[in-house]
Design a protein around this motif. Structure first.
Motif, PDB file in Angstrom:
ATOM      1  N   ALA A 106       0.826  -1.165  -0.234  1.00  0.00           N
ATOM      2  CA  ALA A 106      -0.045  -0.002   0.000  1.00  0.00           C
ATOM      3  C   ALA A 106       1.020   1.481  -0.040  1.00  0.00           C
ATOM      4  O   ALA A 106       0.506   2.280  -0.589  1.00  0.00           O
ATOM      5  CB  ALA A 106      -0.948  -0.135   1.247  1.00  0.00           C
ATOM      6  N   LEU A 107       2.045   1.192   0.767  1.00  0.00           N
ATOM      7  CA  LEU A 107       2.767   2.300   0.763  1.00  0.00           C
ATOM      8  C   LEU A 107       3.550   2.414  -0.506  1.00  0.00           C
ATOM      9  O   LEU A 107       3.745   3.733  -1.099  1.00  0.00           O
ATOM     10  CB  LEU A 107       3.861   2.396   1.990  1.00  0.00           C
ATOM     11  N   LEU A 108       4.079   1.409  -1.414  1.00  0.00           N
ATOM     12  CA  LEU A 108       4.502   1.581  -2.672  1.00  0.00           C
ATOM     13  C   LEU A 108       3.549   2.336  -3.502  1.00  0.00           C
ATOM     14  O   LEU A 108       4.072   3.308  -4.266  1.00  0.00           O
ATOM     15  CB  LEU A 108       4.707   0.192  -2.981  1.00  0.00           C
ATOM     16  N   HIS A 109       2.208   1.814  -3.496  1.00  0.00           N
ATOM     17  CA  HIS A 109       1.285   2.370  -4.275  1.00  0.00           C
ATOM     18  C   HIS A 109       1.027   3.901  -4.058  1.00  0.00           C
ATOM     19  O   HIS A 109       1.120   4.780  -5.316  1.00  0.00           O
ATOM     20  CB  HIS A 109      -0.219   1.684  -4.017  1.00  0.00           C
ATOM     21  N   ARG A 110       1.289   4.473  -2.905  1.00  0.00           N
ATOM     22  CA  ARG A 110       0.962   5.924  -2.688  1.00  0.00           C
ATOM     23  C   ARG A 110       2.234   6.383  -3.168  1.00  0.00           C
ATOM     24  O   ARG A 110       2.171   7.929  -3.527  1.00  0.00           O
ATOM     25  CB  ARG A 110       0.859   6.181  -1.117  1.00  0.00           C
ATOM     26  N   CYS A 111       3.602   5.841  -3.026  1.00  0.00           N
ATOM     27  CA  CYS A 111       4.783   6.519  -3.403  1.00  0.00           C
ATOM     28  C   CYS A 111       4.552   6.781  -5.016  1.00  0.00           C
ATOM     29  O   CYS A 111       4.917   7.704  -5.641  1.00  0.00           O
ATOM     30  CB  CYS A 111       5.923   5.740  -3.139  1.00  0.00           C
ATOM     31  N   VAL A 112       4.181   5.820  -5.741  1.00  0.00           N
ATOM     32  CA  VAL A 112       4.185   5.630  -7.243  1.00  0.00           C
ATOM     33  C   VAL A 112       2.982   6.936  -7.585  1.00  0.00           C
ATOM     34  O   VAL A 112       3.374   7.551  -8.742  1.00  0.00           O
ATOM     35  CB  VAL A 112       3.781   4.181  -7.665  1.00  0.00           C
ATOM     36  N   ALA A 113       1.873   6.733  -7.071  1.00  0.00           N
ATOM     37  CA  ALA A 113       0.704   8.161  -7.132  1.00  0.00           C
ATOM     38  C   ALA A 113       1.398   9.224  -7.142  1.00  0.00           C
ATOM     39  O   ALA A 113       1.035  10.338  -7.602  1.00  0.00           O
ATOM     40  CB  ALA A 113      -0.407   7.561  -6.270  1.00  0.00           C
ATOM     41  N   ALA A 114       2.416   9.457  -6.035  1.00  0.00           N
ATOM     42  CA  ALA A 114       2.768  10.861  -5.750  1.00  0.00           C
ATOM     43  C   ALA A 114       3.711  11.288  -6.980  1.00  0.00           C
ATOM     44  O   ALA A 114       3.668  12.490  -7.180  1.00  0.00           O
ATOM     45  CB  ALA A 114       3.692  10.636  -4.449  1.00  0.00           C
ATOM     46  N   VAL A 115       4.252  10.585  -7.687  1.00  0.00           N
ATOM     47  CA  VAL A 115       5.086  10.871  -8.678  1.00  0.00           C
ATOM     48  C   VAL A 115       4.626  10.941 -10.224  1.00  0.00           C
ATOM     49  O   VAL A 115       4.747  11.453 -11.068  1.00  0.00           O
ATOM     50  CB  VAL A 115       6.595  10.373  -8.651  1.00  0.00           C
ATOM     51  N   SER A 116       3.522   9.754 -10.332  1.00  0.00           N
ATOM     52  CA  SER A 116       2.841   9.524 -11.496  1.00  0.00           C
ATOM     53  C   SER A 116       2.203  10.833 -12.014  1.00  0.00           C
ATOM     54  O   SER A 116       1.137  11.515 -11.313  1.00  0.00           O
ATOM     55  CB  SER A 116       2.190   8.371 -11.549  1.00  0.00           C
ATOM     56  N   ARG A 117       2.044  11.233 -13.355  1.00  0.00           N
ATOM     57  CA  ARG A 117       1.216  12.209 -13.877  1.00  0.00           C
ATOM     58  C   ARG A 117       0.495  11.580 -15.147  1.00  0.00           C
ATOM     59  O   ARG A 117       0.076  12.303 -16.051  1.00  0.00           O
ATOM     60  CB  ARG A 117       1.844  13.341 -14.289  1.00  0.00           C
ATOM     61  N   ARG A 118       0.187  10.492 -14.947  1.00  0.00           N
ATOM     62  CA  ARG A 118      -0.334   9.541 -16.149  1.00  0.00           C
ATOM     63  C   ARG A 118      -0.849   8.320 -15.462  1.00  0.00           C
ATOM     64  O   ARG A 118      -0.260   7.757 -14.748  1.00  0.00           O
ATOM     65  CB  ARG A 118       0.838   9.376 -17.106  1.00  0.00           C
ATOM     66  N   PRO A 119      -1.667   7.388 -16.417  1.00  0.00           N
ATOM     67  CA  PRO A 119      -2.073   6.163 -16.186  1.00  0.00           C
ATOM     68  C   PRO A 119      -0.906   5.097 -16.144  1.00  0.00           C
ATOM     69  O   PRO A 119       0.022   5.370 -17.185  1.00  0.00           O
ATOM     70  CB  PRO A 119      -3.167   5.786 -17.188  1.00  0.00           C
ATOM     71  N   LEU A 120      -0.580   4.328 -15.214  1.00  0.00           N
ATOM     72  CA  LEU A 120       0.630   3.280 -15.300  1.00  0.00           C
ATOM     73  C   LEU A 120       0.654   2.686 -16.544  1.00  0.00           C
ATOM     74  O   LEU A 120       1.809   2.295 -17.118  1.00  0.00           O
ATOM     75  CB  LEU A 120       0.700   2.302 -14.025  1.00  0.00           C
ATOM     76  N   GLY A 121      -0.434   2.366 -17.375  1.00  0.00           N
ATOM     77  CA  GLY A 121      -0.506   1.481 -18.415  1.00  0.00           C
ATOM     78  C   GLY A 121       0.061   2.217 -19.681  1.00  0.00           C
ATOM     79  O   GLY A 121       0.056   1.694 -20.817  1.00  0.00           O
ATOM     80  N   ALA A 122      -0.075   3.559 -19.526  1.00  0.00           N
ATOM     81  CA  ALA A 122       0.502   4.403 -20.742  1.00  0.00           C
ATOM     82  C   ALA A 122       1.985   4.638 -21.053  1.00  0.00           C
ATOM     83  O   ALA A 122       2.116   5.436 -22.026  1.00  0.00           O
ATOM     84  CB  ALA A 122      -0.455   5.799 -20.464  1.00  0.00           C
ATOM     85  N   GLY A 123       2.737   4.051 -20.278  1.00  0.00           N
ATOM     86  CA  GLY A 123       4.206   4.211 -20.414  1.00  0.00           C
ATOM     87  C   GLY A 123       4.852   3.107 -19.812  1.00  0.00           C
ATOM     88  O   GLY A 123       4.452   2.421 -18.767  1.00  0.00           O
ATOM     89  N   VAL A 124       6.172   3.080 -19.932  1.00  0.00           N
ATOM     90  CA  VAL A 124       7.169   2.370 -19.150  1.00  0.00           C
ATOM     91  C   VAL A 124       8.424   3.161 -18.707  1.00  0.00           C
ATOM     92  O   VAL A 124       8.863   3.835 -19.668  1.00  0.00           O
ATOM     93  CB  VAL A 124       7.396   1.010 -19.891  1.00  0.00           C
ATOM     94  N   GLY A 125       8.862   2.884 -17.635  1.00  0.00           N
ATOM     95  CA  GLY A 125      10.167   3.635 -17.107  1.00  0.00           C
ATOM     96  C   GLY A 125       9.775   4.348 -15.928  1.00  0.00           C
ATOM     97  O   GLY A 125      10.723   5.060 -15.258  1.00  0.00           O
ATOM     98  N   LEU A 126       8.652   4.539 -15.681  1.00  0.00           N
ATOM     99  CA  LEU A 126       8.391   5.399 -14.105  1.00  0.00           C
ATOM    100  C   LEU A 126       9.096   4.674 -13.002  1.00  0.00           C
ATOM    101  O   LEU A 126       9.761   5.360 -12.287  1.00  0.00           O
ATOM    102  CB  LEU A 126       6.803   5.735 -13.971  1.00  0.00           C
ATOM    103  N   ILE A 127       8.940   3.449 -13.158  1.00  0.00           N
ATOM    104  CA  ILE A 127       9.438   2.618 -12.096  1.00  0.00           C
ATOM    105  C   ILE A 127      10.694   1.931 -12.792  1.00  0.00           C
ATOM    106  O   ILE A 127      10.557   1.231 -13.824  1.00  0.00           O
ATOM    107  CB  ILE A 127       8.498   1.477 -11.827  1.00  0.00           C
ATOM    108  N   ALA A 128      11.813   2.609 -12.560  1.00  0.00           N
ATOM    109  CA  ALA A 128      13.112   2.113 -13.362  1.00  0.00           C
ATOM    110  C   ALA A 128      13.975   1.164 -12.950  1.00  0.00           C
ATOM    111  O   ALA A 128      14.362   0.385 -13.885  1.00  0.00           O
ATOM    112  CB  ALA A 128      13.912   3.493 -13.369  1.00  0.00           C
TER     113      ALA A 128
END
Length: 362
Positions: A305-327
Protein backbone atom coordinates in the motif's frame (compact mmCIF):
# COMPACT_ATOMS: atom_id res chain seq x y z
CA UNK A 1 2.85 20.41 -17.80
CA UNK A 2 5.02 22.12 -20.42
CA UNK A 3 4.38 25.56 -18.93
CA UNK A 4 6.01 24.40 -15.69
CA UNK A 5 9.67 24.93 -14.89
CA UNK A 6 11.97 22.01 -14.12
CA UNK A 7 11.92 22.91 -10.42
CA UNK A 8 8.13 23.24 -10.33
CA UNK A 9 7.68 19.81 -11.89
CA UNK A 10 10.15 18.09 -9.57
CA UNK A 11 8.90 19.90 -6.48
CA UNK A 12 5.37 18.81 -7.43
CA UNK A 13 6.57 15.22 -7.06
CA UNK A 14 8.92 15.65 -4.11
CA UNK A 15 6.41 17.41 -1.88
CA UNK A 16 3.76 14.63 -1.96
CA UNK A 17 6.48 11.97 -1.68
CA UNK A 18 7.63 13.60 1.55
CA UNK A 19 4.06 13.67 2.85
CA UNK A 20 3.55 9.99 2.05
CA UNK A 21 6.77 9.11 3.92
CA UNK A 22 6.03 11.39 6.90
CA UNK A 23 8.95 13.71 6.13
CA UNK A 24 9.02 17.48 6.50
CA UNK A 25 9.43 18.67 2.89
CA UNK A 26 11.09 22.01 3.73
CA UNK A 27 14.73 20.87 3.68
CA UNK A 28 14.35 18.44 0.76
CA UNK A 29 12.71 21.15 -1.35
CA UNK A 30 15.39 23.67 -0.42
CA UNK A 31 18.17 21.24 -1.33
CA UNK A 32 16.43 20.30 -4.58
CA UNK A 33 16.47 23.97 -5.58
CA UNK A 34 20.17 24.11 -4.70
CA UNK A 35 20.95 21.05 -6.80
CA UNK A 36 19.25 22.52 -9.85
CA UNK A 37 20.63 26.04 -9.40
CA UNK A 38 19.57 28.54 -12.08
CA UNK A 39 18.57 25.68 -14.39
CA UNK A 40 15.62 25.01 -12.10
CA UNK A 41 13.83 27.95 -13.68
CA UNK A 42 14.21 26.48 -17.16
CA UNK A 43 10.88 25.78 -18.87
CA UNK A 44 9.95 22.19 -19.62
CA UNK A 45 8.95 23.45 -23.06
CA UNK A 46 12.68 23.68 -23.77
CA UNK A 47 14.84 20.57 -24.22
CA UNK A 48 16.99 19.43 -21.28
CA UNK A 49 19.95 21.70 -20.62
CA UNK A 50 22.15 18.58 -20.46
CA UNK A 51 21.43 14.99 -21.61
CA UNK A 52 21.87 13.51 -18.14
CA UNK A 53 22.03 9.74 -17.79
CA UNK A 54 20.20 9.99 -14.47
CA UNK A 55 17.02 9.16 -16.39
CA UNK A 56 15.97 7.94 -19.83
CA UNK A 57 14.38 11.28 -20.72
CA UNK A 58 17.44 13.19 -19.39
CA UNK A 59 15.68 14.54 -16.31
CA UNK A 60 18.44 15.68 -13.91
CA UNK A 61 16.85 13.98 -10.87
CA UNK A 62 15.66 10.52 -9.88
CA UNK A 63 13.72 9.67 -6.72
CA UNK A 64 13.88 6.41 -4.79
CA UNK A 65 12.24 4.97 -1.70
CA UNK A 66 14.15 2.55 0.52
CA UNK A 67 12.04 0.08 2.47
CA UNK A 68 14.17 -0.87 5.51
CA UNK A 69 13.85 -3.87 7.81
CA UNK A 70 14.54 -2.09 11.11
CA UNK A 71 13.44 1.52 10.55
CA UNK A 72 10.93 3.61 8.58
CA UNK A 73 11.33 4.05 4.82
CA UNK A 74 13.80 6.65 3.55
CA UNK A 75 13.60 8.98 0.56
CA UNK A 76 16.53 9.60 -1.76
CA UNK A 77 17.22 12.18 -4.45
CA UNK A 78 19.89 11.32 -7.02
CA UNK A 79 20.91 14.35 -9.08
CA UNK A 80 23.37 15.62 -11.64
CA UNK A 81 24.15 19.21 -10.72
CA UNK A 82 24.25 21.24 -13.95
CA UNK A 83 27.04 23.71 -14.53
CA UNK A 84 26.24 27.19 -15.83
CA UNK A 85 27.32 25.88 -19.23
CA UNK A 86 26.56 22.18 -18.73
CA UNK A 87 29.15 19.54 -19.54
CA UNK A 88 30.79 16.60 -17.82
CA UNK A 89 33.55 18.70 -16.27
CA UNK A 90 31.46 21.77 -15.47
CA UNK A 91 28.72 19.64 -13.93
CA UNK A 92 31.29 18.00 -11.63
CA UNK A 93 32.61 21.41 -10.58
CA UNK A 94 29.04 22.57 -9.89
CA UNK A 95 28.48 19.47 -7.75
CA UNK A 96 31.62 20.18 -5.71
CA UNK A 97 30.40 23.76 -5.24
CA UNK A 98 26.99 22.49 -4.06
CA UNK A 99 28.68 20.20 -1.53
CA UNK A 100 30.96 22.99 -0.31
CA UNK A 101 27.98 25.29 0.15
CA UNK A 102 26.26 22.70 2.37
CA UNK A 103 29.27 21.22 4.19
CA UNK A 104 29.07 23.38 7.30
CA UNK A 105 25.27 23.41 7.39
CA UNK A 106 25.00 19.60 7.49
CA UNK A 107 28.39 18.63 8.89
CA UNK A 108 29.63 16.87 5.77
CA UNK A 109 32.86 14.91 6.05
CA UNK A 110 34.75 15.38 2.79
CA UNK A 111 38.24 14.20 3.79
CA UNK A 112 38.03 10.95 1.84
CA UNK A 113 36.47 12.66 -1.18
CA UNK A 114 39.15 15.36 -1.14
CA UNK A 115 41.84 12.66 -1.03
CA UNK A 116 40.66 10.91 -4.20
CA UNK A 117 38.91 13.63 -6.24
CA UNK A 118 41.87 14.22 -8.53
CA UNK A 119 41.85 10.56 -9.57
CA UNK A 120 38.32 10.95 -10.92
CA UNK A 121 39.11 14.11 -12.87
CA UNK A 122 40.25 14.09 -16.49
CA UNK A 123 41.08 16.90 -18.91
CA UNK A 124 38.93 15.13 -21.49
CA UNK A 125 36.54 13.02 -19.42
CA UNK A 126 35.23 9.81 -20.91
CA UNK A 127 31.63 8.78 -20.37
CA UNK A 128 28.54 10.82 -19.66
CA UNK A 129 29.29 12.02 -16.11
CA UNK A 130 32.04 12.55 -13.55
CA UNK A 131 30.14 13.11 -10.28
CA UNK A 132 26.54 12.77 -9.16
CA UNK A 133 25.07 13.71 -5.77
CA UNK A 134 22.70 11.65 -3.66
CA UNK A 135 20.72 12.97 -0.69
CA UNK A 136 18.93 10.67 1.74
CA UNK A 137 16.15 11.85 4.02
CA UNK A 138 15.03 9.93 7.12
CA UNK A 139 12.31 10.89 9.59
CA UNK A 140 13.60 13.18 12.34
CA UNK A 141 17.22 13.20 11.11
CA UNK A 142 19.48 15.49 9.13
CA UNK A 143 19.91 14.55 5.47
CA UNK A 144 22.79 12.29 4.52
CA UNK A 145 24.94 13.08 1.49
CA UNK A 146 26.69 10.66 -0.86
CA UNK A 147 28.56 11.08 -4.13
CA UNK A 148 28.81 8.81 -7.14
CA UNK A 149 32.08 9.02 -9.07
CA UNK A 150 32.70 7.59 -12.54
CA UNK A 151 35.41 4.88 -12.55
CA UNK A 152 35.56 5.12 -16.36
CA UNK A 153 36.20 8.87 -16.43
CA UNK A 154 39.67 8.26 -17.89
CA UNK A 155 38.50 5.41 -20.13
CA UNK A 156 37.10 1.90 -19.64
CA UNK A 157 40.51 0.29 -19.68
CA UNK A 158 41.86 2.45 -16.88
CA UNK A 159 38.92 1.92 -14.53
CA UNK A 160 40.30 -1.06 -12.54
CA UNK A 161 43.63 0.61 -11.73
CA UNK A 162 41.97 3.96 -11.00
CA UNK A 163 39.61 2.32 -8.51
CA UNK A 164 42.45 0.36 -6.93
CA UNK A 165 44.47 3.54 -6.44
CA UNK A 166 41.48 5.32 -4.91
CA UNK A 167 40.75 2.46 -2.53
CA UNK A 168 44.41 2.13 -1.59
CA UNK A 169 44.38 5.81 -0.67
CA UNK A 170 41.55 5.27 1.79
CA UNK A 171 42.68 1.84 3.00
CA UNK A 172 40.30 -0.52 1.23
CA UNK A 173 42.45 -2.22 -1.41
CA UNK A 174 42.33 -5.74 0.07
CA UNK A 175 38.55 -6.11 -0.01
CA UNK A 176 38.52 -4.69 -3.55
CA UNK A 177 41.00 -7.31 -4.78
CA UNK A 178 38.93 -10.07 -3.19
CA UNK A 179 35.81 -8.71 -4.86
CA UNK A 180 37.44 -8.58 -8.29
CA UNK A 181 38.84 -12.08 -7.99
CA UNK A 182 35.48 -13.65 -7.18
CA UNK A 183 32.77 -11.47 -8.75
CA UNK A 184 34.06 -10.84 -12.28
CA UNK A 185 33.51 -13.42 -15.01
CA UNK A 186 36.85 -14.72 -16.33
CA UNK A 187 38.28 -12.37 -18.95
CA UNK A 188 35.28 -10.04 -18.76
CA UNK A 189 36.59 -7.12 -16.66
CA UNK A 190 36.08 -4.03 -18.80
CA UNK A 191 34.05 -6.05 -21.27
CA UNK A 192 30.81 -7.62 -20.07
CA UNK A 193 31.60 -6.80 -16.43
CA UNK A 194 32.33 -3.10 -15.95
CA UNK A 195 32.99 -0.88 -12.96
CA UNK A 196 30.03 1.48 -13.13
CA UNK A 197 30.05 3.68 -10.00
CA UNK A 198 32.29 4.46 -7.04
CA UNK A 199 30.07 5.75 -4.22
CA UNK A 200 31.22 7.47 -1.06
CA UNK A 201 29.25 8.51 2.03
CA UNK A 202 30.07 12.03 3.21
CA UNK A 203 29.85 11.45 6.96
CA UNK A 204 32.16 10.10 9.65
CA UNK A 205 29.70 7.79 11.36
CA UNK A 206 30.36 4.09 11.95
CA UNK A 207 28.08 3.24 9.01
CA UNK A 208 29.92 5.45 6.48
CA UNK A 209 30.43 3.34 3.37
CA UNK A 210 32.29 3.01 0.15
CA UNK A 211 30.24 1.14 -2.43
CA UNK A 212 31.55 -0.18 -5.72
CA UNK A 213 29.04 -0.99 -8.47
CA UNK A 214 29.61 -3.56 -11.22
CA UNK A 215 27.41 -3.74 -14.33
CA UNK A 216 26.99 -7.34 -15.53
CA UNK A 217 26.07 -7.16 -19.22
CA UNK A 218 24.30 -10.11 -20.83
CA UNK A 219 24.18 -11.98 -17.52
CA UNK A 220 21.56 -14.29 -16.08
CA UNK A 221 20.36 -14.56 -12.47
CA UNK A 222 22.71 -17.45 -11.72
CA UNK A 223 25.79 -15.51 -12.84
CA UNK A 224 24.91 -12.52 -10.69
CA UNK A 225 24.17 -14.81 -7.75
CA UNK A 226 27.66 -16.26 -8.11
CA UNK A 227 29.12 -12.74 -8.09
CA UNK A 228 27.18 -11.95 -4.89
CA UNK A 229 28.58 -15.00 -3.08
CA UNK A 230 31.85 -13.18 -2.33
CA UNK A 231 30.00 -11.34 0.47
CA UNK A 232 29.69 -13.35 3.72
CA UNK A 233 26.11 -14.03 4.73
CA UNK A 234 24.61 -13.35 1.31
CA UNK A 235 22.46 -16.22 0.02
CA UNK A 236 23.06 -16.57 -3.73
CA UNK A 237 19.71 -18.29 -4.22
CA UNK A 238 17.93 -15.26 -2.74
CA UNK A 239 19.71 -12.96 -5.20
CA UNK A 240 18.85 -15.17 -8.17
CA UNK A 241 15.20 -15.46 -7.15
CA UNK A 242 14.89 -11.69 -6.76
CA UNK A 243 16.29 -11.16 -10.28
CA UNK A 244 13.91 -13.73 -11.75
CA UNK A 245 10.87 -12.29 -9.97
CA UNK A 246 11.67 -8.72 -11.04
CA UNK A 247 12.95 -9.24 -14.56
CA UNK A 248 12.36 -12.82 -15.65
CA UNK A 249 14.33 -16.07 -15.77
CA UNK A 250 16.40 -15.45 -18.89
CA UNK A 251 19.50 -13.41 -19.66
CA UNK A 252 19.32 -9.67 -19.08
CA UNK A 253 20.33 -8.63 -22.58
CA UNK A 254 18.98 -5.08 -22.53
CA UNK A 255 20.10 -2.93 -19.62
CA UNK A 256 22.41 -4.95 -17.38
CA UNK A 257 21.95 -6.26 -13.90
CA UNK A 258 24.12 -4.33 -11.45
CA UNK A 259 25.68 -5.51 -8.22
CA UNK A 260 27.11 -3.22 -5.55
CA UNK A 261 29.64 -4.15 -2.89
CA UNK A 262 29.98 -2.36 0.43
CA UNK A 263 33.62 -2.02 1.48
CA UNK A 264 34.72 -1.29 5.04
CA UNK A 265 38.07 -0.60 6.66
CA UNK A 266 39.80 -3.63 8.16
CA UNK A 267 37.70 -6.17 6.23
CA UNK A 268 39.45 -8.45 3.74
CA UNK A 269 36.27 -8.82 1.69
CA UNK A 270 33.08 -6.82 1.06
CA UNK A 271 30.63 -6.66 3.97
CA UNK A 272 27.39 -5.88 2.13
CA UNK A 273 25.77 -6.47 -1.25
CA UNK A 274 22.87 -5.14 -3.33
CA UNK A 275 21.51 -6.22 -6.70
CA UNK A 276 19.73 -3.74 -9.00
CA UNK A 277 17.28 -4.94 -11.63
CA UNK A 278 16.46 -2.47 -14.46
CA UNK A 279 12.85 -3.55 -14.41
CA UNK A 280 11.75 -1.00 -17.01
CA UNK A 281 13.49 -2.99 -19.75
CA UNK A 282 11.78 -6.26 -18.83
CA UNK A 283 8.11 -5.28 -18.55
CA UNK A 284 5.54 -4.00 -21.05
CA UNK A 285 4.40 -1.02 -18.96
CA UNK A 286 4.49 0.48 -15.48
CA UNK A 287 1.31 -1.26 -14.40
CA UNK A 288 3.12 -4.56 -14.86
CA UNK A 289 6.22 -3.13 -13.18
CA UNK A 290 4.24 -1.91 -10.17
CA UNK A 291 2.54 -5.26 -9.72
CA UNK A 292 5.86 -7.12 -9.85
CA UNK A 293 7.45 -4.73 -7.38
CA UNK A 294 4.42 -4.88 -5.08
CA UNK A 295 4.76 -8.67 -4.95
CA UNK A 296 8.48 -8.35 -4.15
CA UNK A 297 7.80 -5.75 -1.47
CA UNK A 298 5.21 -8.00 0.17
CA UNK A 299 7.50 -11.05 -0.06
CA UNK A 300 10.15 -9.17 1.91
CA UNK A 301 7.72 -8.01 4.58
CA UNK A 302 6.92 -4.45 3.49
CA UNK A 303 3.70 -2.62 2.67
CA UNK A 304 2.49 -2.71 -0.95
CA UNK A 305 0.00 0.00 0.00
CA UNK A 306 2.86 2.39 0.77
CA UNK A 307 4.46 1.54 -2.57
CA UNK A 308 1.20 2.41 -4.36
CA UNK A 309 1.06 5.78 -2.60
CA UNK A 310 4.68 6.58 -3.52
CA UNK A 311 4.09 5.70 -7.17
CA UNK A 312 0.93 7.81 -7.22
CA UNK A 313 2.85 10.76 -5.75
CA UNK A 314 5.21 10.99 -8.74
CA UNK A 315 3.03 9.70 -11.58
CA UNK A 316 1.22 12.16 -13.84
CA UNK A 317 -0.34 9.53 -16.12
CA UNK A 318 -2.04 6.12 -16.08
CA UNK A 319 0.57 3.45 -15.34
CA UNK A 320 -0.42 1.48 -18.42
CA UNK A 321 0.31 4.47 -20.66
CA UNK A 322 4.09 4.23 -20.45
CA UNK A 323 7.11 2.32 -19.21
CA UNK A 324 10.02 3.64 -17.15
CA UNK A 325 8.38 5.46 -14.27
CA UNK A 326 9.54 2.52 -12.14
CA UNK A 327 13.10 2.31 -13.38
CA UNK A 328 14.92 -0.10 -11.05
CA UNK A 329 14.21 -2.23 -8.03
CA UNK A 330 17.00 -3.40 -5.75
CA UNK A 331 17.51 -5.91 -2.97
CA UNK A 332 19.90 -4.80 -0.20
CA UNK A 333 21.62 -7.52 1.83
CA UNK A 334 23.93 -7.10 4.79
CA UNK A 335 24.69 -4.00 6.86
CA UNK A 336 23.76 -1.33 7.48
CA UNK A 337 20.14 -1.47 6.27
CA UNK A 338 18.85 -4.58 4.50
CA UNK A 339 15.66 -4.12 2.52
CA UNK A 340 14.25 -3.25 -0.90
CA UNK A 341 14.59 0.04 -2.82
CA UNK A 342 12.31 1.25 -5.62
CA UNK A 343 13.59 3.86 -8.09
CA UNK A 344 11.11 6.33 -9.58
CA UNK A 345 11.74 8.47 -12.66
CA UNK A 346 10.64 12.08 -12.79
CA UNK A 347 9.54 11.88 -16.46
CA UNK A 348 9.93 15.64 -16.65
CA UNK A 349 10.47 15.68 -20.41
CA UNK A 350 9.14 12.50 -21.94
CA UNK A 351 7.21 9.29 -21.31
CA UNK A 352 8.40 6.14 -23.03
CA UNK A 353 5.44 4.39 -24.70
CA UNK A 354 4.47 0.96 -23.40
CA UNK A 355 6.06 -1.90 -25.29
CA UNK A 356 2.71 -3.32 -26.28
CA UNK A 357 2.24 -0.36 -28.66
CA UNK A 358 5.84 -0.01 -29.88
CA UNK A 359 6.11 -0.22 -33.67
CA UNK A 360 9.38 -1.68 -35.01
CA UNK A 361 11.39 0.47 -37.38
CA UNK A 362 10.90 -0.41 -41.05
Amino acid sequence: MRHFSVLEHLAGQLNPLCRVLDLDPAVPLDLLAGLLGPHGARSLAEPPAWPSDIADDHSPVEFSVAFNEAEPPALRILAEVPGITPGVGSNARAAHAFLAANAARFGLATTRLDAISDLFTAARPSGSFALWCSLVFRHGRAPEFKVYLNPEVAGIGRAPELVEEALSTIGLRDSYRTMLARSIRPGELGRRDRLAFFALDLHDGPQARVKLYVSHYDAGPAEVARAAAVVPGVAPDEVAEFCRAAGGPGRFDRRPLVGSYTLAGGAAQPVGYSVYVPIRDYVDDDLQARDRVAALIARHGFSPALLHRCVAAVSRRPLGAGVGLIAHVSLRLGPPRPGVTVYLSAEAYEVTPPRSVWVPAA
